[in-house]
Structures are given as C-alpha cells and as structure tokens.
Motif scaffolding. Sequence first.
Motif, PDB file in Angstrom:
ATOM      1  N   ALA A   9       0.840  -1.198   0.000  1.00 37.48           N
ATOM      2  CA  ALA A   9       0.000   0.000   0.000  1.00 37.48           C
ATOM      3  C   ALA A   9       0.867   1.237   0.000  1.00 37.48           C
ATOM      4  N   THR A  10       0.336   2.317  -0.555  1.00 37.16           N
ATOM      5  CA  THR A  10       0.987   3.613  -0.534  1.00 37.16           C
ATOM      6  C   THR A  10      -0.085   4.685  -0.371  1.00 37.16           C
ATOM      7  N   SER A  11       0.349   5.905  -0.100  1.00 35.38           N
ATOM      8  CA  SER A  11      -0.626   6.958   0.198  1.00 35.38           C
ATOM      9  C   SER A  11      -0.234   8.259  -0.484  1.00 35.38           C
ATOM     10  N   THR A  12      -1.165   9.184  -0.492  1.00 30.98           N
ATOM     11  CA  THR A  12      -0.942  10.523  -1.012  1.00 30.98           C
ATOM     12  C   THR A  12      -1.821  11.479  -0.218  1.00 30.98           C
ATOM     13  N   GLY A  13      -1.483  12.748  -0.256  1.00 30.49           N
ATOM     14  CA  GLY A  13      -2.277  13.732   0.470  1.00 30.49           C
ATOM     15  C   GLY A  13      -1.508  14.327   1.633  1.00 30.49           C
ATOM     16  N   VAL A  14      -2.221  14.746   2.655  1.00 30.58           N
ATOM     17  CA  VAL A  14      -1.607  15.396   3.814  1.00 30.58           C
ATOM     18  C   VAL A  14      -0.918  14.348   4.671  1.00 30.58           C
ATOM     19  N   GLY A  15       0.405  14.352   4.637  1.00 30.39           N
ATOM     20  CA  GLY A  15       1.177  13.288   5.249  1.00 30.39           C
ATOM     21  C   GLY A  15       1.011  13.168   6.751  1.00 30.39           C
ATOM     22  N   GLU A  16       0.777  14.293   7.425  1.00 29.14           N
ATOM     23  CA  GLU A  16       0.621  14.238   8.876  1.00 29.14           C
ATOM     24  C   GLU A  16      -0.520  13.319   9.280  1.00 29.14           C
ATOM     25  N   GLU A  17      -1.605  13.337   8.507  1.00 29.19           N
ATOM     26  CA  GLU A  17      -2.746  12.480   8.840  1.00 29.19           C
ATOM     27  C   GLU A  17      -2.425  11.005   8.592  1.00 29.19           C
ATOM     28  N   VAL A  18      -1.631  10.739   7.580  1.00 29.58           N
ATOM     29  CA  VAL A  18      -1.240   9.363   7.289  1.00 29.58           C
ATOM     30  C   VAL A  18      -0.312   8.844   8.378  1.00 29.58           C
ATOM     31  N   ILE A  19       0.641   9.670   8.810  1.00 29.63           N
ATOM     32  CA  ILE A  19       1.560   9.260   9.869  1.00 29.63           C
ATOM     33  C   ILE A  19       0.804   8.949  11.155  1.00 29.63           C
ATOM     34  N   ARG A  20      -0.150   9.787  11.503  1.00 28.79           N
ATOM     35  CA  ARG A  20      -0.898   9.595  12.749  1.00 28.79           C
ATOM     36  C   ARG A  20      -1.613   8.248  12.788  1.00 28.79           C
ATOM     37  N   ASN A  21      -1.907   7.707  11.628  1.00 29.50           N
ATOM     38  CA  ASN A  21      -2.670   6.465  11.566  1.00 29.50           C
ATOM     39  C   ASN A  21      -1.865   5.284  11.017  1.00 29.50           C
ATOM     40  N   ALA A  22      -0.534   5.462  10.840  1.00 25.59           N
ATOM     41  CA  ALA A  22       0.297   4.409  10.245  1.00 25.59           C
ATOM     42  C   ALA A  22      -0.438   3.828   9.038  1.00 25.59           C
ATOM     43  N   GLY A  23      -0.818   4.723   8.131  1.00 23.18           N
ATOM     44  CA  GLY A  23      -1.812   4.422   7.110  1.00 23.18           C
ATOM     45  C   GLY A  23      -1.527   3.236   6.214  1.00 23.18           C
ATOM     46  N   SER A  24      -0.360   3.185   5.589  1.00 24.83           N
ATOM     47  CA  SER A  24      -0.102   2.098   4.646  1.00 24.83           C
ATOM     48  C   SER A  24       0.041   0.760   5.355  1.00 24.83           C
ATOM     49  N   PHE A  25       0.643   0.766   6.541  1.00 23.10           N
ATOM     50  CA  PHE A  25       0.710  -0.460   7.333  1.00 23.10           C
ATOM     51  C   PHE A  25      -0.692  -0.941   7.677  1.00 23.10           C
ATOM     52  N   LEU A  26      -1.555   0.000   8.041  1.00 17.83           N
ATOM     53  CA  LEU A  26      -2.935  -0.353   8.376  1.00 17.83           C
ATOM     54  C   LEU A  26      -3.628  -1.014   7.189  1.00 17.83           C
ATOM     55  N   VAL A  27      -3.460  -0.459   5.999  1.00 16.76           N
ATOM     56  CA  VAL A  27      -4.098  -1.037   4.819  1.00 16.76           C
ATOM     57  C   VAL A  27      -3.628  -2.472   4.598  1.00 16.76           C
TER      58      VAL A  27
END
Length: 339
Positions: free
Chosen positions: A247-265
């Motif tokens: 998984a990968t992400s785009t957008g406001v990075g601070e929000e992705v970091i707060r949720n460990a976004g790609s790991f979560l996906v």
Amino acid sequence: MADRRDFLKASLLGASAFALAGGANALAGSSDKSKAGARVVSTWDFGVAANQAAWSVLAKGGHALDAVEAGVMVPEADLKNHSVGRAGYPDRDGHVTLDASIMDADGSCGAVAALEHIAHPIQVARRVMERTPHVLLVGDGALQFALEQGFKKEELLTPESEQAWKEWLKNAHYQPSANSEVRDYGKTGMPGGKGNHDTIGMLAIDASGRLAGACTTSGMAWKLRGRVGDSPIIGAGLYVDGEVGAATSTGVGEEVIRNAGSFLVVELMRQGRSPQEACHEAVMRIVRKRPNASKDLQVGFLAMNHHGEVGAFAIQPGFSYAVCDAQRQDGLLASKSVF
C-alpha cells in the motif's frame, strides 16, 4: 497545463474495463510468460508515464523492485512536476528538500528525508536499504551518504520554482488543501492555480509474484524547514509484505503518519479484506477521528494484494491512479471517495 479533472474525464472514457472491483482482476490472456501476472499501479496522472518505465522492466521478466525504482524516477526528473523530484517547490526558506522510500517483499527497506542537492532520492533510498544497516537517513547525513555513494551534487531550485517561491513570499500564506492542483491563488499563494503538494507512490508485482513499492516527493511547498511527511516513513507512506500485499498513500502526510496508514491497509488485507475494502477502512478511520478537519483534507490510499488485485479510496473526490499490465498500458482511474 490542463486541469487534472479535465484530464481525468478524458482518460476515464477508455477505462470502463478497469472498474475498481472488476478491472483489477484482468490478468489472464497474455501469451508472454514474462508478462503474465505482472502489474504496476501508481498515484495520480503522472503515474501513467511512470508506469511505462516500470513496465519496461516487468515486461522483460524483471524484478518488481527494479521496476518501481525506474518508474518513480520519471516524475523525479520531470521539470514540469513541481511536487516530486528536482523541480519540486521549495520550503518557505527557498530550499528544495526531497523525501523517498523503497521497500521489497521480504521487508527490506530504505528511505531518505529532507535530502537536498540530489535529483533522484529514490536511488539514494535504495542504497540505504542495500548498503547500510539502517532504514532512514535524513538531512545533511543523507546528503553526505549520497555523495559518498557517487551521486552528483546539484542545484535543484529551478528558475520556475524560484519564481513561484518569490510570488508566494509576497503573501506568505500557507494552508494545505485537498487536491491542491485545482486550488485557487488565494488559498495556496500559487500563481496559475497550481497546487502545493503531491506524491507519487508506486506498487508493482512481477511475473514471479514478487511485490515491491516506492514513494517519492518534494513534500508540501512552502513547508517549515525540516518538515517531513509520510512518504519516507515506512508504514505510513509505503508498506510492503510479500505474503499479503502493498500500500501507498498521497495527500496530507501528517494524517497518514498519525494512523500508520499504509501499514494499516496491509494489515486489513491480512485480515481478509480486499484492497478496496482496506483502503476504504483506512480512510474512514481518519475521518472518524477528525470529522471536522477531514472535510478540508485530502488523503488517498492505493493498494495491491499478492494476487495483483487493486483498490483505492480517498477522503475527497479527485484522487486518480494509473494501472499498467499486459492488457492495458495507460489506464487512469478515479478513486471513490467519502465526500
């Protein structure tokens, strides 16, 4: 440069066969065994050209890791792309700083953050992975390592980027905004409606079923000096597990970091969710935690499981991603969104 929304409308006319749920499964039918099952996906419309470079590796039976590195180097080198690589817009002090990460199916990974004077940070990230015991190098240390590895030091602030920065300084107003490529001058301080941040994240699976991913960006334009977003953070901007997916992400990075976004996906896919369902849930967690703020934020996730199935989801409309495999070389799709 044409508005990305207009570009999407034109591109989507030919993309009906690649609907989010069904098109991502169209892998069969290639008579060339080196191509069968191989696929590459990446964020945004500039992912189309990036995918072509990655596909040139995959079509020859090459490794997914080599493919994603070659692919994201295309927008890194594009002087018209002001959100990735050498032509990226600078921070508020006029410094162009680049972030990148790369990850293989076995968990090997490398990254650089706040790197100056090196045109291709993704190459340095791979050297970190392969030639050091570390995962992440930053700032002056990352530059020192890059120079020791033989990379050329050069000025990255292009005349166009410098002029845009000087225009911004007249008002010095900064507010991250969703899909910033379509925002107006008053909100971003940018002439011509140009936006202030974006990223390319790329995921690939090769003919042997090996997964890999890469992510690279110049970060938010006019950011505070030293700011680092999610792109070089393993588990935030990028995560790959060869047994599950990537998984990968785009957008406001601070929000992705707060949720460990790609790991979560990826973990949601491990639990049995499809790539589409996993991206959707990761986005909704951000929205549920920050229901008011999320109305003005953009975060998008793109995922691929170990079968090559693809999914994407975003908070706001406008997030697009590109798909390339043996059946389709230039597929551009619009992600579903919350709002």
